[in-house]
Motif scaffolding. Structure first.
Motif, PDB file in Angstrom:
ATOM      1  N   ALA A 110       6.408   0.301  23.625  1.00 31.21           N
ATOM      2  CA  ALA A 110       7.228   1.419  24.101  1.00 31.21           C
ATOM      3  C   ALA A 110       6.971   1.737  25.571  1.00 31.21           C
ATOM      4  CB  ALA A 110       6.975   2.652  23.237  1.00 31.21           C
ATOM      5  N   ASP A 111       5.715   1.733  25.993  1.00 27.71           N
ATOM      6  CA  ASP A 111       5.411   2.046  27.396  1.00 27.71           C
ATOM      7  C   ASP A 111       6.019   1.016  28.334  1.00 27.71           C
ATOM      8  OD1 ASP A 111       4.041   4.327  26.643  1.00 27.71           O
ATOM      9  OD2 ASP A 111       2.059   3.379  26.772  1.00 27.71           O
ATOM     10  N   GLU A 112       5.886  -0.263  27.975  1.00 23.53           N
ATOM     11  CA  GLU A 112       6.460  -1.312  28.823  1.00 23.53           C
ATOM     12  C   GLU A 112       7.984  -1.206  28.849  1.00 23.53           C
ATOM     13  OE1 GLU A 112       6.611  -6.163  29.405  1.00 23.53           O
ATOM     14  OE2 GLU A 112       5.425  -5.343  27.758  1.00 23.53           O
ATOM     15  N   LEU A 113       8.590  -0.955  27.688  1.00 24.86           N
ATOM     16  CA  LEU A 113      10.043  -0.809  27.636  1.00 24.86           C
ATOM     17  C   LEU A 113      10.491   0.339  28.520  1.00 24.86           C
ATOM     18  CD1 LEU A 113      12.858  -1.444  26.610  1.00 24.86           C
ATOM     19  CD2 LEU A 113      12.335  -0.119  24.546  1.00 24.86           C
ATOM     20  N   GLU A 114       9.794   1.451  28.431  1.00 28.17           N
ATOM     21  CA  GLU A 114      10.166   2.601  29.255  1.00 28.17           C
ATOM     22  C   GLU A 114      10.100   2.260  30.746  1.00 28.17           C
ATOM     23  OE1 GLU A 114       9.712   7.323  28.763  1.00 28.17           O
ATOM     24  OE2 GLU A 114       7.885   6.148  28.452  1.00 28.17           O
ATOM     25  N   CYS A 131      16.009   2.327  20.431  1.00 30.60           N
ATOM     26  CA  CYS A 131      14.763   1.785  19.877  1.00 30.60           C
ATOM     27  C   CYS A 131      13.566   2.584  20.372  1.00 30.60           C
ATOM     28  CB  CYS A 131      14.610   0.315  20.257  1.00 30.60           C
ATOM     29  SG  CYS A 131      15.771  -0.778  19.422  1.00 30.60           S
ATOM     30  N   LEU A 132      13.570   2.909  21.647  1.00 28.12           N
ATOM     31  CA  LEU A 132      12.482   3.697  22.230  1.00 28.12           C
ATOM     32  C   LEU A 132      12.417   5.079  21.576  1.00 28.12           C
ATOM     33  CD1 LEU A 132      10.266   3.705  24.387  1.00 28.12           C
ATOM     34  CD2 LEU A 132      11.980   4.508  26.015  1.00 28.12           C
ATOM     35  N   ARG A 133      13.555   5.711  21.421  1.00 23.78           N
ATOM     36  CA  ARG A 133      13.612   7.029  20.778  1.00 23.78           C
ATOM     37  C   ARG A 133      13.056   6.964  19.358  1.00 23.78           C
ATOM     38  NH1 ARG A 133      18.959  10.886  20.703  1.00 23.78           N
ATOM     39  NH2 ARG A 133      18.066  12.611  19.539  1.00 23.78           N
ATOM     40  N   SER A 159      11.889 -12.043   6.654  1.00 21.21           N
ATOM     41  CA  SER A 159      11.028 -13.081   7.223  1.00 21.21           C
ATOM     42  C   SER A 159       9.909 -12.435   8.039  1.00 21.21           C
ATOM     43  CB  SER A 159      11.827 -14.049   8.095  1.00 21.21           C
ATOM     44  OG  SER A 159      12.234 -13.427   9.292  1.00 21.21           O
ATOM     45  N   SER A 160       8.814 -13.146   8.163  1.00 18.83           N
ATOM     46  CA  SER A 160       7.685 -12.593   8.921  1.00 18.83           C
ATOM     47  C   SER A 160       7.932 -12.668  10.417  1.00 18.83           C
ATOM     48  CB  SER A 160       6.390 -13.331   8.556  1.00 18.83           C
ATOM     49  OG  SER A 160       6.533 -14.711   8.810  1.00 18.83           O
ATOM     50  N   GLU A 161       8.752 -13.600  10.873  1.00 14.93           N
ATOM     51  CA  GLU A 161       9.020 -13.731  12.307  1.00 14.93           C
ATOM     52  C   GLU A 161      10.087 -12.756  12.781  1.00 14.93           C
ATOM     53  OE1 GLU A 161       9.930 -16.829  10.392  1.00 14.93           O
ATOM     54  OE2 GLU A 161       7.772 -16.929  10.153  1.00 14.93           O
ATOM     55  N   GLY A 162      11.059 -12.479  11.958  1.00 15.27           N
ATOM     56  CA  GLY A 162      12.167 -11.647  12.368  1.00 15.27           C
ATOM     57  C   GLY A 162      13.036 -12.362  13.383  1.00 15.27           C
ATOM     58  N   THR A 163      13.946 -11.629  13.988  1.00  8.40           N
ATOM     59  CA  THR A 163      14.823 -12.171  15.020  1.00  8.40           C
ATOM     60  C   THR A 163      14.971 -11.122  16.099  1.00  8.40           C
ATOM     61  OG1 THR A 163      16.810 -11.326  13.958  1.00  8.40           O
ATOM     62  CG2 THR A 163      16.130 -13.557  13.334  1.00  8.40           C
ATOM     63  N   GLY A 164      15.523 -11.463  17.222  1.00  6.56           N
ATOM     64  CA  GLY A 164      15.808 -10.493  18.259  1.00  6.56           C
ATOM     65  C   GLY A 164      14.573  -9.977  18.977  1.00  6.56           C
ATOM     66  N   THR A 165      14.666  -8.714  19.415  1.00 10.34           N
ATOM     67  CA  THR A 165      13.592  -8.059  20.163  1.00 10.34           C
ATOM     68  C   THR A 165      13.084  -6.864  19.381  1.00 10.34           C
ATOM     69  OG1 THR A 165      14.552  -8.711  22.276  1.00 10.34           O
ATOM     70  CG2 THR A 165      12.999  -6.883  22.318  1.00 10.34           C
ATOM     71  N   MET A 166      11.774  -6.879  19.071  1.00  4.54           N
ATOM     72  CA  MET A 166      11.149  -5.786  18.335  1.00  4.54           C
ATOM     73  C   MET A 166      10.428  -4.846  19.306  1.00  4.54           C
ATOM     74  SD  MET A 166       8.107  -5.714  15.494  1.00  4.54           S
ATOM     75  CE  MET A 166       8.908  -6.870  14.422  1.00  4.54           C
ATOM     76  N   VAL A 167      10.641  -3.550  19.103  1.00  2.53           N
ATOM     77  CA  VAL A 167       9.965  -2.521  19.889  1.00  2.53           C
ATOM     78  C   VAL A 167       8.968  -1.830  18.972  1.00  2.53           C
ATOM     79  CG1 VAL A 167      10.232  -0.416  21.251  1.00  2.53           C
ATOM     80  CG2 VAL A 167      12.023  -2.173  21.289  1.00  2.53           C
ATOM     81  N   ARG A 168       7.729  -1.728  19.447  1.00  2.12           N
ATOM     82  CA  ARG A 168       6.666  -1.024  18.711  1.00  2.12           C
ATOM     83  C   ARG A 168       6.059   0.003  19.645  1.00  2.12           C
ATOM     84  NH1 ARG A 168       4.287  -4.495  13.992  1.00  2.12           N
ATOM     85  NH2 ARG A 168       3.869  -2.383  13.343  1.00  2.12           N
ATOM     86  N   LEU A 169       5.378   0.961  19.076  1.00  5.87           N
ATOM     87  CA  LEU A 169       4.769   2.002  19.894  1.00  5.87           C
ATOM     88  C   LEU A 169       3.758   1.406  20.860  1.00  5.87           C
ATOM     89  CD1 LEU A 169       4.885   4.983  20.431  1.00  5.87           C
ATOM     90  CD2 LEU A 169       3.144   5.322  18.686  1.00  5.87           C
ATOM     91  N   THR A 170       2.927   0.473  20.387  1.00  2.64           N
ATOM     92  CA  THR A 170       1.927  -0.128  21.266  1.00  2.64           C
ATOM     93  C   THR A 170       2.182  -1.599  21.471  1.00  2.64           C
ATOM     94  OG1 THR A 170       0.500  -0.531  19.349  1.00  2.64           O
ATOM     95  CG2 THR A 170       0.136   1.476  20.625  1.00  2.64           C
TER      96      THR A 170
END
Length: 170
Positions: A110-114, A131-133, A159-170
């Motif tokens: 989240a910090d990097e995305l911001e 996503c950030l919100r 799936s464990s890999e998923g697709t696209g771009t995942m946003v996490r808090l850290t």
């Protein structure tokens, strides 16, 4: 089951006016969700229905405003205490060096995305802001997924890999 942000007092919005060159610009009846009462959605889910929510919401005076569907979904995900938000789009996800397809960002904090938000292309900015919100509001992860990909939601969810771009808090 179709519903709008007006139904059951689901959303309340406030009118927004973007600032361009230091001056607010009136873009009409456009707003942002400021509160969510998820009871109507929870009732539908408990009844075995899948709610489909249109992104309009009244302001405090009852004026109906158009709200961005991605940010409305993020606000609802936060209010529901969702584990995950999935945002569908027509690209693979966020790129660090668009249009270089090899620069797809698979995961970002989240910090990097911001910090990179001002450089994000205008079409992707609302999706990444949603996503950030969501993650700042307590949703564990939010992912932007290419909806053109066959079975995109199944791949993301199962799936464990998923697709696209995942946003996490850290």
């Amino acid at each position: 089951m179709g519903m709008s942000g007006e139904d059951g007092g689901l959303f309340r919005a406030e009118r927004t006016m973007p600032v361009v060159d230091g001056e607010p610009v009136d873009v009409g009846l456009v707003g942002d969700v400021v509160s969510v009462r998820p009871g109507a959605v929870l009732d539908l889910v408990e009844a075995g229905r899948i709610p489909v929510v249109s992104s309009v919401a009244p302001d405090a005076d009852g004026q109906v405003l158009n709200v961005n569907a991605d940010t409305a979904a993020a606000a609802l995900a936060v209010a529901l205490g969702a584990l995950k938000l999935v945002v569908l789009t027509d690209v693979e996800g966020l790129y660090s060096d668009w249009p270089d397809r090899s620069s797809l960002v698979q995961q970002i904090g989240a910090d990097e995305l911001e910090s990179v938000m001002p450089q994000i292309d205008s079409g992707m900015r609302p999706k990444m802001a949603a996503c950030l919100r969501a993650v700042r509001g307590g949703v564990d992860r939010a992912t932007v997924v290419d909806g053109r990909l066959p079975h995109a939601l199944l791949l993301e969810m199962l799936s464990s890999e998923g697709t696209g771009t995942m946003v996490r808090l850290t």
